[in-house]
Write a protein that holds these residues in place. Structure first.
Motif, short mmCIF file in Angstrom:
data_model
loop_
_atom_site.label_atom_id
_atom_site.label_comp_id
_atom_site.label_asym_id
_atom_site.label_seq_id
_atom_site.Cartn_x
_atom_site.Cartn_y
_atom_site.Cartn_z
N ARG A 98 49.22 21.43 30.50
CA ARG A 98 48.82 20.14 31.05
C ARG A 98 47.69 19.51 30.24
O ARG A 98 46.76 20.19 29.81
N TYR A 99 47.78 18.17 30.08
CA TYR A 99 46.75 17.40 29.39
C TYR A 99 46.41 16.21 30.27
O TYR A 99 47.29 15.59 30.86
N GLU A 100 45.12 15.86 30.33
CA GLU A 100 44.70 14.81 31.27
C GLU A 100 44.75 13.41 30.68
O GLU A 100 44.78 12.43 31.41
N GLY A 101 44.79 13.32 29.38
CA GLY A 101 44.91 12.00 28.76
C GLY A 101 43.70 11.12 28.96
O GLY A 101 42.56 11.55 28.82
N GLY A 102 43.97 9.84 29.31
CA GLY A 102 42.90 8.85 29.37
C GLY A 102 42.88 8.06 28.08
O GLY A 102 43.87 8.01 27.35
N VAL A 103 41.76 7.42 27.80
CA VAL A 103 41.65 6.67 26.54
C VAL A 103 41.42 7.67 25.42
O VAL A 103 40.38 8.33 25.37
N CYS A 104 42.43 7.82 24.55
CA CYS A 104 42.38 8.84 23.50
C CYS A 104 42.27 8.18 22.14
O CYS A 104 42.72 7.05 21.93
N ARG A 105 41.71 8.94 21.19
CA ARG A 105 41.64 8.47 19.81
C ARG A 105 42.85 9.00 19.05
O ARG A 105 43.12 10.21 19.07
N ILE A 106 43.53 8.12 18.38
CA ILE A 106 44.77 8.46 17.68
C ILE A 106 44.67 7.98 16.23
O ILE A 106 44.12 6.91 15.98
N GLY A 107 45.21 8.79 15.32
CA GLY A 107 45.23 8.37 13.91
C GLY A 107 44.33 9.26 13.08
O GLY A 107 43.52 10.05 13.60
N GLU A 125 52.50 16.90 30.79
CA GLU A 125 52.63 18.30 30.43
C GLU A 125 53.54 18.43 29.21
O GLU A 125 54.52 17.69 29.09
N LEU A 126 53.21 19.38 28.37
CA LEU A 126 54.01 19.59 27.16
C LEU A 126 54.55 21.01 27.17
O LEU A 126 53.86 21.95 27.57
N ALA A 127 55.80 21.16 26.71
CA ALA A 127 56.43 22.48 26.69
C ALA A 127 55.73 23.38 25.69
O ALA A 127 55.25 22.94 24.64
N SER A 128 55.74 24.67 26.01
CA SER A 128 55.01 25.64 25.18
C SER A 128 55.67 25.91 23.84
O SER A 128 55.03 26.41 22.93
N ARG A 129 56.93 25.56 23.72
CA ARG A 129 57.64 25.81 22.46
C ARG A 129 58.77 24.80 22.31
O ARG A 129 59.04 24.02 23.25
#
Lengths: 424, 424, 424, 424
Positions: free
Chosen positions: A186-195, A218-222
């Motif tokens: 799981r990741y909470e996100g929000g305002v993220c920096r990308i690049g 949520e992201l799969a483990s593999r």
């Protein structure tokens, strides 16, 4: 010392140059003059063309800055221009396979004459010029690494197009394994920096570093395995239009898709063509050679979705660039290892389709001059892939790296990883 | 009382139904049985098919819920299914023009038999059923309004395909005007709320309302005019590949584009085909019938870019839905009026291409059942347009409305508005 | 001793076999492994494929009669089958260029293993078997001679497809000359005997010798020259539809024909690609690489017509088979010599289009078994050509020989000779 | 009084004109305005286009000779020109279905205005002019009769393209019957006279009457029946490449042929679409809607061959022009009647494919002017058919009449009759 150094030291530049150039020739060694000649579909370029074009790149963007430079093969200026309208005429892409002359031997001679000239030039220019040349040279080296991967991608298609199904490598495939159960991180996100951020190297399409709002996910483990993909097939995945995007279903019907590219059913067993030749599909290995349409349909069938490129980058942030990459010389994706720390296989094995269209980042600016044609003009109709494959050089990939292909493309080493929404 | 009401009053539902259905027939009045027969390219549907399909929609999704319902034309179930795999077989899209039977007269009879059955059904069902039917009926009405616009779009192509170039309307075109100079309006962005909110009607693709990070930007005060577009042409816009996306330049070369669709140069003058027939291009009017590729190239030439759909929605937020819309019966885009308050022409005149690919919003869920095929399966390879055109009904458009077409499409009433980056 | 001998002497058969096989390899000598790989259009076969296929022919139709025979490359049975459904599976024609394996070296090894096996077999079989084998072997040798010509035809297309325009031969082109004025030779016709007669070799399509009624006609003393053809071009030959067959005009427009294949205008001069590389068109030489459509249009423009194949055969009857044939090693058509005796250039220089469709002769019977597929199944949609070209072996051509191509074909060495009606 | 009269009597000319023109309108009566609009494939022309084009023919080649003539619809000059480059611009063939304007009503008005002008003109010109006009008028009438047949051919395709499968005629199909056993009739051949002779009407392609050598042959007593054709299908006719010409087999595979056009298998029964709508195939009726490829393959399977057009004409010589022709109004081919005198069904029922390519007769000359484009420019790639069908007018057909279609064409009313070689 890696390619991403900012060092302007002449010797380290030359050393980087030699290492990358030499690696390309190492990869090309099993490829015969006849293998290197053929363009087995429009998307494929002959290996010989790749070997010449990357040299053309250094000649065009570095050596021709030197007014005293005389090319050993002036006619290659047109022959091996890929898509740079700013540079001038181009031999038509669909006719690259007709260049029986120059021979492979002549192309290798051309490579070496460019190499000699580059080294001489780098050694002879004043520091100030070197400071101008260095970033272009580094683009050239990353460019060559991209073509290392493309050459491998394309030669597999050439081999597959031959009913004799020759193998690129006679070494054994990566061993089968018990795949760890799929977990979710799981990741909470929000305002993220990308690049891209840092003082190493990033392509223009990774700039500028900017803000994106990312919802919790949520992201799969593999990555998804070939075994899981076979379940999708067995469950009628290729017969049920409601699992597919409309364009994907149309493509499936037009091309008669029934499985990933290079797969073939023989009685009860799925076989697939790879760089090791034809072998039974290994269920524990990541599925590879699926289009975006197939990846997206699989995710729907699995009750999940593909991650956006922003989600992927958030998850890959600060993860070490390690994995089944070119240097492993496995020539195939490998089963995932177990891990409780976080997702594995983010780097290497297979490029991972994301749910993001390939578009400019807010504030994106193309490079000046011909190099401005490198990335920006392709920002339409393609989808972003992340993470590199088993033929990507380790020093070439990073968390902000954006690869891109049309959603129907399957001949690249592409697979997928699942994601899903969560409540905030 | 508008379509977006939440009222479940039987009478107001019936009134809405009658108004929309009757409006469709009003629009079809100038179209002869032979005009209504023809499919002049694969993208076009015959007017007769539109008239039948929208009735099929009500029959399929409303009337067939009533087990006692007997269709007057059971064979239309397949003939006029557009793309609903869940509903069953479909007459092939490319063969819609071959349906010489049923005749236009029979199709109108079918319409009226559906109308009678709908009214009877709405009047007879218990309240609880009505509560279930009402949202579907409202989808059906918005669906019919979409087809009102498509029917106008398509009939223009039919008329243009005929060398006699018949006009849909004999009334005069909107008058020329002095166009106000292009101004820029600044928006600060930040974390913005995007998507439909309210208790009226929104399509599933406008949901859920969610957060997007928008960087500061400026939006042009009006759409790009045909006069400005002629400057782009005169400046070699269609001859310079570096102005174009690679796919756009390939399309231009393949199709021989030299100007917007329906334009033709006669000596020194550009003419264009429209619903008023062939007329000289009016420089003060918005340019219309440009593809995304052309819009994007124009923006690059102009030193600007297209807005994202999020930027557009931020700017349109709380702007009244007024403008040159279907009810104006102008049958052409009109020159912009002057205004110092903010951008004009956001609603009506021409659909505005945005820089955003048509993708699901974070947390998007498709509808249950066959209506789940309405929007979601098209979320690939298309670009978003915003704001409606001169043939969009006023009650159909809103700030969160997302239209979408392939980047090469030009036959819809589509134009553009510029945006640009600003420092934060 | 020629191929057309009826001798069944083992040694003369073996000698014929060796001579033809060796000649093929001589022709292939300037062709590199990469040149030999490429299929530059669907009609072209790679030189490597030709070299293998002719060997496959002997293996399939001779060696496989011997039950003890074991092929060195069993997998070639499918790879190098051209079009014999009776023999079994075939590698798809359009994918011949993808066979990077076997390499050219392997194909030459295969040739030699077939050669060894053939000689051994011919030496070991009893007389009675030899009598059965001999006619098949002779078909195989004539078949190989056809492929000698096709290999030259195809390699020219490969070289032309490369912007570097490499030459097959570095020797000088045939010298220019003053062309004799065009004369007409009159023939009275009547009931004529047509088709092969004698105890040498004729293909099944030259049988049976039969009667045709030929009306009186005149035949031109020589072929049409490139200079005459340039007059046709200069007179608007490619702009005037009334000179053309409807299908020819459609082909011209579709493919943008403005001159014979391989011609290119550079300022005021026409250049053409040939086996000597790119050179200015020589006006005194026969025009070559024109389709039937162009030949037919030229004839109409010239106020004449093409001869029928029966007229041609009547005129060639009892004319010695001499001329600019393969053995001359000119690698280009030569200007006509003067002669008062009768038409010149009937044999060699360029294949001459006739006005006759390729159809079975009255009483035609196909061969038994797989060789029945050799000729008969192509008797539709093609036109007959007569007389051989500068790459046809002298011992391969004769007055009754029927070549055939589609009317749009231009890549073969094809030209034309005029005829006209006369009063009886 | 027939069309083939040489009488120059004004009244008989006018009477012929009225009869043919009126017959066309009679045939068109069951065709609605919407039916008449559609071009269901490129080969098909809309019925409305046929109705206008035949009128255009009279206007162009007769009325425009009169300098005082003013067309009521000058714009039709381009719209309804079929293929006469000499006349000027042409509306593209593939876009004939887009002409929703003029309406069918307007086209009928145009017909009548041409009719009025023709009658007036014929009545007003001096005798000498009439003598010039009469042969052109007669070409126009035969031209219109050809289009009567084409209109019926094309409307069947339109109806078949609609899943509702409407019928042209509601009257009953011709009754089934017991087909007489197939007999063979022997002809001795020799030097025969071929081509039109007499003082009636023949198209230029039937001239000049000339000599052909015909070898002895036998001709089947009747056409091949649908029942016999079903045996061919049941015997694997569509699965065995050795029965087919190579181009035919390629076409079969490309288009997925499994039976004649318009046939469809439903469980154990073959159904076919015809002018009576969908019905089970009647085994005793002649097979219809087979291509040359199918006819030729059937003949090979049956151990026979197709007759040449010369053989057919020899057999039809002096046979009365009677049979199931347009005037019978059967709208389908009928079973053969028994006869011991000679072949039956030579005229009417189905056009009979011959083994002859459509080529000019020896000494052929095209007409002067635009009418020279009528026939000659199509003399390539097509095969000759003889004898007319059930929609051919009786006064239109004759023993020397040459029809011609591409070997893959199937939508015309075409069948076959067998022939075979005999010893001299």
């Amino acid at each position: 010392m890696t390619l991403t150094t900012t060092s302007l030291s002449r010797e380290s530049l030359i050393e980087d140059y030699r290492r990358v150039r030499s690696r390309t020739e190492g990869l090309a060694r099993p490829i015969t003059a006849e293998d290197a000649q053929v363009q087995s579909m429009d998307d494929v370029s002959p290996a010989k063309w790749h070997l010449a074009h990357v040299s053309w790149f250094f000649e065009t963007f570095i050596l021709r800055r030197d007014e005293s430079y005389r090319s050993s093969r002036e006619e290659f200026k047109v022959l091996f221009n890929s898509y740079y309208n700013t540079v001038g005429e181009k031999h038509p892409r669909s006719q690259r396979g007709f260049l029986t002359r120059p021979s492979l031997v002549e192309v290798m001679d051309y490579r070496h004459s460019v190499d000699d000239a580059i080294e001489l030039y780098l050694r002879s220019v004043p520091e100030q010029t070197l400071a101008t040349l260095a970033p272009i040279l580094r683009v050239g080296l990353h460019h060559e690494q991209q073509h290392q991967e493309l050459m491998m991608t394309d030669i597999l298609h050439v081999y597959w197009s031959n009913p004799l199904k020759p193998a690129y490598s006679e070494s054994p495939s990566p061993p089968a394994s018990t795949v760890p159960a799929l977990d979710w991180h799981r990741y909470e996100g929000g305002v993220c920096r990308i690049g891209y951020e840092g003082d190493g190297f990033g392509f223009d399409n990774e700039y500028p570093r900017h803000r994106q709002f990312v919802h919790p996910f949520e992201l799969a483990s593999r990555t998804v395995t070939a075994g899981e993909y076979m379940e999708f097939i067995a469950d009628g995945g290729y017969q049920r239009p409601t699992l597919w995007l409309a364009d994907g279903w149309a493509q499936l019907q037009q091309d008669g898709w029934e499985a990933p590219m290079y797969w073939e059913r023989r009685q009860a067993t799925w076989w697939r063509m790879g760089l090791h030749g034809e072998q039974p599909v290994e269920p524990s290995a990541p599925v590879v050679h699926v289009s975006y349409y197939e990846a997206e349909a699989f995710a729907r069938w699995a009750g999940a979705r593909l991650p956006t490129e922003f989600e992927w980058e958030v998850a890959a942030s600060n993860v070490a660039v390690e994995g089944n990459l070119q240097e492993s010389e496995t020539w195939a994706p490998s089963p995932a290892a177990a891990s409780s720390d976080g997702p594995v296989q983010l780097f290497g094995d297979v490029w991972e389709w994301t749910a993001s269209a390939y578009l400019p980042y807010p504030g994106y600016r193309v490079n000046e001059g011909a190099l401005g044609e490198y990335n920006g003009k392709f920002m339409c109709n393609q989808m972003v892939l992340r993470g590199g494959s088993f033929v990507t050089p380790q020093e070439h990939i990073r968390e902000s790296y954006r690869n891109f292909f049309y959603p129907q493309s399957r001949w690249q080493f592409m697979g997928l990883r699942l994601a899903r929404d969560v409540e905030a």
